[in-house]
Scaffold this active site. Structure first.
Site, short mmCIF file in Angstrom:
data_model
loop_
_atom_site.label_atom_id
_atom_site.label_comp_id
_atom_site.label_asym_id
_atom_site.label_seq_id
_atom_site.Cartn_x
_atom_site.Cartn_y
_atom_site.Cartn_z
N GLU A 102 36.80 -31.92 -60.32
CA GLU A 102 37.84 -32.40 -60.10
C GLU A 102 38.50 -33.22 -60.92
OE1 GLU A 102 39.64 -32.03 -56.97
OE2 GLU A 102 38.16 -31.12 -55.78
N GLU A 151 48.70 -36.16 -68.37
CA GLU A 151 48.07 -37.35 -67.53
C GLU A 151 48.29 -38.99 -67.79
OE1 GLU A 151 44.47 -37.52 -66.35
OE2 GLU A 151 45.07 -37.63 -64.25
N LYS A 198 24.95 -39.88 -61.69
CA LYS A 198 25.83 -40.33 -62.70
C LYS A 198 26.76 -41.33 -62.11
CE LYS A 198 27.70 -41.25 -66.61
NZ LYS A 198 28.09 -41.85 -66.88
N CYS A 204 43.56 -40.12 -59.40
CA CYS A 204 44.80 -38.59 -59.73
C CYS A 204 45.82 -37.88 -59.39
CB CYS A 204 43.18 -37.43 -59.40
SG CYS A 204 42.69 -38.06 -57.43
#
Ligand code: NAP
Length: 478
Positions: free
Chosen positions: A251, A379, A178, A285
């Site tokens: 992750e 973040e 997906k 990331c």
């Protein structure tokens, strides 16, 4: 206009009457493709197909055959690299130079997986170590988990998908894939490429649909054995709460730190951190978001860093010269701009950047930040980085560790003792010395501690997480 649908059991679900979603180029708004949205019914078909193909085909496929298919896929990707690079530029808005880098890494992932599929070894136990163990043999094998759900983000649509699919196949699993709804075209092309490489139908079932519908249903499906997810902390938390007893690898995000000591090679640090902070508009990331610089070299570093950032070329991602392209969507760019303005109103100084033009945010360097400001605490996932002075090693380590995240860090120093001391003290999944937090190779264990994730990727390590340990014992006759 390209119209694409889910691929289940080798057949594309491209029904004319179904609802579609347009995939738009983030740079110019052009429609790249239309995806036929899958729903829960297709998702269920995909899982059923994956389970059946696992039991009837994949479990019996010998390692040399898995290795051959993965090697062929690497060869085909090499041949088709221009097409894949073009698609990543179009659907993600990623500058072509960074799209190339992604493809080259992806080819290597397939090669690692091909090689490692022949080395899925176990061990023979010393059974007589137990007082009751003579006349017994004990074997430990690694066996595939079964159906792996691979849920992937938009930012490295090919590389991060392959970090799941390639080890899953190498270890003998089947996959329900997906991809992010914003970057489904490279995923579709990848599944076709595997078919061309000789992978039997149904080993990868591609489901093109939203996270809210098919993603959610995939996570809770009873016949899925393992979920491997890369994406945001918010979605990761939801998946963890609803996955039940399935094995889970996560992750997730970070606000990656980089530490520059007074003896560091500043030119090297500037060059490395420029890419680390601004490549793909910081939508990485491990993008450098916090830079702690020793007070003795703070002004010098900041001057060089700001000067270099101002020279970055903003423009069309198709242009080989472009360093900074658009962010994935207007809302992401607007949110980042709001964080910058909020920090400014709280006393931060914008040394350069902060200008928003459509989906493109100019490379932004912020100073005078305080703990608690979103630009350093949360973040950012945007082309913004904060530069902060420190006095002592202890202070730098403590401030670095003062975060809910712990993915990867960079430490710049020529003092080998300090380098290792600091690397040991940082609460991170990985630490680079004299390299930025954003550098990654695909063969080492990669993943986070704290709320940056669970488990590790890197082909060998992902294969460990996609296999179960199975014990087989034999009692020998006297
Ligand atoms: P995201 O919004 O969390 O989406 C990731 C994937 O999850 C997409 O395929 C999404 O589908 C799907 N999803 C959304 N809601 C879901 C649900 N309820 N159940 C199951 N799946 C669901 O992340 P993103 O914006 O694409 O990517 C950015 C994030 O990924 C950042 O936080 C970044 O740090 C992280 N990331 C981490 C790493 C790492 O290795 N640690 C690498 C790259 C990125 P839709 O697209 O349909 O919403």
């Amino acid at each position: 206009m390209m119209r694409i649908g889910s691929i289940i059991g080798g057949e594309e679900r491209n029904d004319r009457n179904r609802e579609t979603l347009a995939v738009k180029n983030p740079y110019n708004g052009e429609v790249v493709a239309e995806i036929v949205l899958a729903g829960e019914e297709e998702l269920d078909d995909a899982v059923k197909s994956s389970l059946s193909v696992f039991k009837n085909t994949m479990k019996m496929m010998p390692a040399y055959e898995r290795a051959r298919i993965l090697a062929k896929a690497a060869e085909l990707l090499e041949e088709q690299k221009e097409d894949f690079a073009e698609i990543i530029v179009q659907e993600a808005g990623k500058p072509i130079k960074h799209s190339w880098a992604e493809i080259m890494r992806s080819i290597q992932i397939l090669r690692y997986a091909s090689e490692l599929s022949k080395h899925l070894t176990g061990e023979v136990l010393q059974m007589e170590a137990d007082v009751r163990g003579s006349d017994r043999l004990g074997f430990v094998k690694r066996v595939p988990v079964g159906v792996v759900a691979a849920i992937t983000p938009f930012n490295f649509p090919l590389n991060l998908s392959l970090h799941k699919i390639a080890p899953a196949i190498a270890a003998g699993n089947t996959v329900v894939f997906k991809p992010a709804e914003k970057t489904p075209v490279s995923a579709y092309k990848l599944v076709n490429l595997f078919e061309e490489a000789g992978l039997p139908d149904g080993v990868i079932n591609l489901v093109l649909g939203t996270g809210e519908t098919v993603g959610r249903a995939l996570v809770t499906h009873k016949d899925v054995h393992k979920i491997t997810f890369t994406g945001s902390l918010a979605v990761g938390k939801m998946i963890r709460e609803t996955a039940g007893f399935k094995k889970v690898t996560m992750e997730l995000g970070s606000n990656s730190p980089n530490l520059i000591f007074e003896d560091a090679d500043l030119d090297q640090a500037v060059e490395s951190l420029l890419t680390a902070a601004f490549a793909f508009s910081g939508q990485v990331c491990v993008s450098a978001q916090r830079i702690y610089v020793h007070e003795d070299v703070y002004d010098k570093f900041l001057g060089k860093f700001v000067e270099a950032a101002r020279k970055l070329k903003i423009g069309d991602p198709r242009d080989e010269e472009t360093d900074i392209g658009p962010m994935i969507e207007a809302a992401a760019a607007k949110r980042a701009k709001e964080w910058i303005e909020e920090a400014r109103s709280q006393g931060a100084v914008i040394e350069t950047g902060g200008e928003l033009d459509g989906n493109t945010l100019s490379p932004t360097i912020i100073t005078e930040v305080e703990k608690g400001m979103k630009v350093v605490t949360d973040e950012a996932f945007a082309p913004l980085v904060s530069v902060m002075p420190f006095k002592t090693e202890e202070e730098a380590v403590n401030r670095t560790n003062d975060s809910i995240y712990g993915l990867q860090a960079g430490v710049f120093t020529k003092d080998i003792d300090r380098a290792f001391r600091v690397a040991e003290s940082l609460e991170m999944g990985g630490v680079w010395i004299n390299e930025s937090s954003a550098y990654r190779q695909d063969n080492y264990p990669y993943g986070g501690v704290k709320q940056s994730g669970l488990g590790r990727e890197g082909v060998k390590y992902a294969m460990d997480e996609m296999t179960e340990i199975k014990f087989i014992g034999v009692k020998l006759a006297k």
